[in-house]
Design a protein around this motif. Structure first.
Motif, PDB file in Angstrom:
ATOM      1  N   LYS A   2       0.824  -1.204   0.000  1.00  0.00           N
ATOM      2  CA  LYS A   2       0.000   0.000   0.000  1.00  0.00           C
ATOM      3  C   LYS A   2       0.862   1.260   0.000  1.00  0.00           C
ATOM      4  O   LYS A   2       0.525   2.258  -0.648  1.00  0.00           O
ATOM      5  CB  LYS A   2      -0.946  -0.015   1.196  1.00  0.00           C
ATOM      6  CG  LYS A   2      -2.038  -1.076   1.082  1.00  0.00           C
ATOM      7  CD  LYS A   2      -3.001  -1.019   2.252  1.00  0.00           C
ATOM      8  CE  LYS A   2      -4.091  -2.067   2.092  1.00  0.00           C
ATOM      9  NZ  LYS A   2      -5.063  -2.031   3.215  1.00  0.00           N
ATOM     10  N   ALA A   3       1.974   1.209   0.729  1.00  0.00           N
ATOM     11  CA  ALA A   3       2.875   2.360   0.743  1.00  0.00           C
ATOM     12  C   ALA A   3       3.466   2.604  -0.645  1.00  0.00           C
ATOM     13  O   ALA A   3       3.594   3.753  -1.085  1.00  0.00           O
ATOM     14  CB  ALA A   3       3.994   2.139   1.759  1.00  0.00           C
ATOM     15  N   TYR A   4       3.807   1.535  -1.350  1.00  0.00           N
ATOM     16  CA  TYR A   4       4.362   1.683  -2.696  1.00  0.00           C
ATOM     17  C   TYR A   4       3.311   2.247  -3.652  1.00  0.00           C
ATOM     18  O   TYR A   4       3.610   3.079  -4.511  1.00  0.00           O
ATOM     19  CB  TYR A   4       4.876   0.336  -3.221  1.00  0.00           C
ATOM     20  CG  TYR A   4       5.812  -0.376  -2.279  1.00  0.00           C
ATOM     21  CD1 TYR A   4       6.649   0.326  -1.420  1.00  0.00           C
ATOM     22  CD2 TYR A   4       5.844  -1.769  -2.227  1.00  0.00           C
ATOM     23  CE1 TYR A   4       7.507  -0.332  -0.540  1.00  0.00           C
ATOM     24  CE2 TYR A   4       6.684  -2.439  -1.364  1.00  0.00           C
ATOM     25  CZ  TYR A   4       7.514  -1.716  -0.512  1.00  0.00           C
ATOM     26  OH  TYR A   4       8.339  -2.370   0.351  1.00  0.00           O
ATOM     27  N   GLY A   5       2.074   1.794  -3.477  1.00  0.00           N
ATOM     28  CA  GLY A   5       0.993   2.347  -4.296  1.00  0.00           C
ATOM     29  C   GLY A   5       0.786   3.823  -4.037  1.00  0.00           C
ATOM     30  O   GLY A   5       0.539   4.610  -4.963  1.00  0.00           O
ATOM     31  N   ALA A   6       0.905   4.227  -2.777  1.00  0.00           N
ATOM     32  CA  ALA A   6       0.765   5.645  -2.430  1.00  0.00           C
ATOM     33  C   ALA A   6       1.886   6.469  -3.048  1.00  0.00           C
ATOM     34  O   ALA A   6       1.663   7.588  -3.545  1.00  0.00           O
ATOM     35  CB  ALA A   6       0.752   5.815  -0.913  1.00  0.00           C
ATOM     36  N   ALA A  52      -3.244  13.671   1.407  1.00  0.00           N
ATOM     37  CA  ALA A  52      -4.056  12.532   0.971  1.00  0.00           C
ATOM     38  C   ALA A  52      -3.450  11.183   1.358  1.00  0.00           C
ATOM     39  O   ALA A  52      -4.170  10.287   1.819  1.00  0.00           O
ATOM     40  CB  ALA A  52      -4.260  12.589  -0.544  1.00  0.00           C
ATOM     41  N   VAL A  53      -2.143  11.021   1.157  1.00  0.00           N
ATOM     42  CA  VAL A  53      -1.537   9.694   1.362  1.00  0.00           C
ATOM     43  C   VAL A  53      -0.323   9.717   2.284  1.00  0.00           C
ATOM     44  O   VAL A  53       0.351   8.697   2.434  1.00  0.00           O
ATOM     45  CB  VAL A  53      -1.144   9.047   0.008  1.00  0.00           C
ATOM     46  CG1 VAL A  53      -2.355   8.928  -0.905  1.00  0.00           C
ATOM     47  CG2 VAL A  53      -0.031   9.836  -0.683  1.00  0.00           C
ATOM     48  N   GLY A  54      -0.049  10.857   2.894  1.00  0.00           N
ATOM     49  CA  GLY A  54       1.110  10.933   3.774  1.00  0.00           C
ATOM     50  C   GLY A  54       1.053   9.927   4.910  1.00  0.00           C
ATOM     51  O   GLY A  54       2.083   9.397   5.341  1.00  0.00           O
ATOM     52  N   HIS A  55      -0.138   9.633   5.395  1.00  0.00           N
ATOM     53  CA  HIS A  55      -0.294   8.682   6.491  1.00  0.00           C
ATOM     54  C   HIS A  55      -0.069   7.245   6.039  1.00  0.00           C
ATOM     55  O   HIS A  55       0.063   6.339   6.873  1.00  0.00           O
ATOM     56  CB  HIS A  55      -1.692   8.811   7.099  1.00  0.00           C
ATOM     57  CG  HIS A  55      -2.800   8.530   6.140  1.00  0.00           C
ATOM     58  ND1 HIS A  55      -3.123   9.381   5.095  1.00  0.00           N
ATOM     59  CD2 HIS A  55      -3.660   7.474   6.045  1.00  0.00           C
ATOM     60  CE1 HIS A  55      -4.141   8.871   4.417  1.00  0.00           C
ATOM     61  NE2 HIS A  55      -4.476   7.721   4.964  1.00  0.00           N
ATOM     62  N   ILE A  56      -0.008   7.042   4.726  1.00  0.00           N
ATOM     63  CA  ILE A  56       0.188   5.690   4.194  1.00  0.00           C
ATOM     64  C   ILE A  56       1.666   5.415   3.902  1.00  0.00           C
ATOM     65  O   ILE A  56       2.198   4.366   4.268  1.00  0.00           O
ATOM     66  CB  ILE A  56      -0.644   5.483   2.910  1.00  0.00           C
ATOM     67  CG1 ILE A  56      -2.133   5.668   3.218  1.00  0.00           C
ATOM     68  CG2 ILE A  56      -0.389   4.099   2.306  1.00  0.00           C
ATOM     69  CD1 ILE A  56      -3.019   5.661   1.979  1.00  0.00           C
ATOM     70  N   SER A  57       2.323   6.363   3.243  1.00  0.00           N
ATOM     71  CA  SER A  57       3.699   6.124   2.802  1.00  0.00           C
ATOM     72  C   SER A  57       4.721   7.113   3.337  1.00  0.00           C
ATOM     73  O   SER A  57       5.920   6.919   3.163  1.00  0.00           O
ATOM     74  CB  SER A  57       3.757   6.160   1.265  1.00  0.00           C
ATOM     75  OG  SER A  57       3.561   7.489   0.792  1.00  0.00           O
ATOM     76  N   GLY A  58       4.253   8.182   3.959  1.00  0.00           N
ATOM     77  CA  GLY A  58       5.169   9.242   4.368  1.00  0.00           C
ATOM     78  C   GLY A  58       5.292  10.343   3.343  1.00  0.00           C
ATOM     79  O   GLY A  58       5.947  11.354   3.589  1.00  0.00           O
TER      80      GLY A  58
END
Length: 231
Positions: A2-6, A52-58
């Protein structure tokens, strides 16, 4: 995964939105957004996707940022390569979609005016290799300092870091678009060079890997020197 997708989506948005503003809107007859608009667009891409996605991948969206965070003790070394791959693929996908849109205009030539980075004849202002190298190193270093500082435990209030980071990227572009077209991001430079297929941009691409990485390491080192251990 999921982090890579983000990271893929975030880097897609950065290249598509930032470079797209330069390719499609910067010089639009009479109503073009100009350098200031392009600079703001790059900042907004990072700001919006960090929320939007910082909480997923940084919310790295940039190999130099990943290296800076690793050097700053905030990111594990074993995640660098998969992050790089996700960022490069996202950037290339963003540049590819941008090319599909831009090529719909009669007379479009992706070998010129595709937000390519460069020095000497590849520089918008004709700046030398030395000038381009110094600009990219210094600006990337300060970008990393802003990122590390604004995301530290004692930094800005929780949730506000993307604003500081987005504004920093805007300022960086306001300074250096005439010099190199502004990289500070190897994935962004690689994406447009590959999709455009411009021989000069591909030949000069090495600088936009080496200089941002050196800058990231220097920025991380400088921040660790001035910060407190608990940061």
């Amino acid at each position: 995964m999921k982090a890579y997708g983000a990271e893929f989506l975030g880097t897609f948005w950065l290249v598509f939105g930032g470079c797209g503003s330069a390719v499609l809107a910067a010089g639009f007859p009479e109503l073009g957004i100009g350098f200031a608009g392009v600079a703001l667009a790059f900042g907004l891409t990072v700001l919006t996707m960090a929320f939007a996605v910082g909480h997923i991948s940084g919310a790295h969206f940039n190999p130099a940022v990943s290296i800076g965070l690793w050097a700053g003790g905030r990111f594990p070394a074993n995640q660098l390569l998969p992050y790089f791959i996700a960022q490069l693929l996202g950037g290339i996908a963003g540049a590819g979609v941008l090319w599909l849109i831009a090529s719909g205009k009669v007379g479009f030539n992706s070998s010129h005016g595709f937000a390519l980075n460069g020095y000497n004849e590849g520089s918008p202002g004709g700046y030398s290799l030395t000038a381009a190298f110094v600009a990219e190193v210094v600006l990337t270093a300060f970008f990393i300092i802003v990122i590390l500082g604004s995301t530290s435990k004692r930094g800005v209030p929780a949730g506000f870091a993307p604003i500081a980071i987005g504004l920093a990227l805007t300022l960086i572009h306001l300074i250096s678009i005439p010099v190199t077209n502004t990289s500070v991001n190897p994935a962004r430079s690689t994406a447009v060079a590959v999709i455009a297929g411009n021989p000069l941009a591909l030949q000069q691409l090495w600088l936009f890997w080496i200089a941002p990485i050196i800058g990231a390491l220097l920025g991380a080192g400088a921040y660790r020197f001035i910060s407190q251990p608990e940061d």
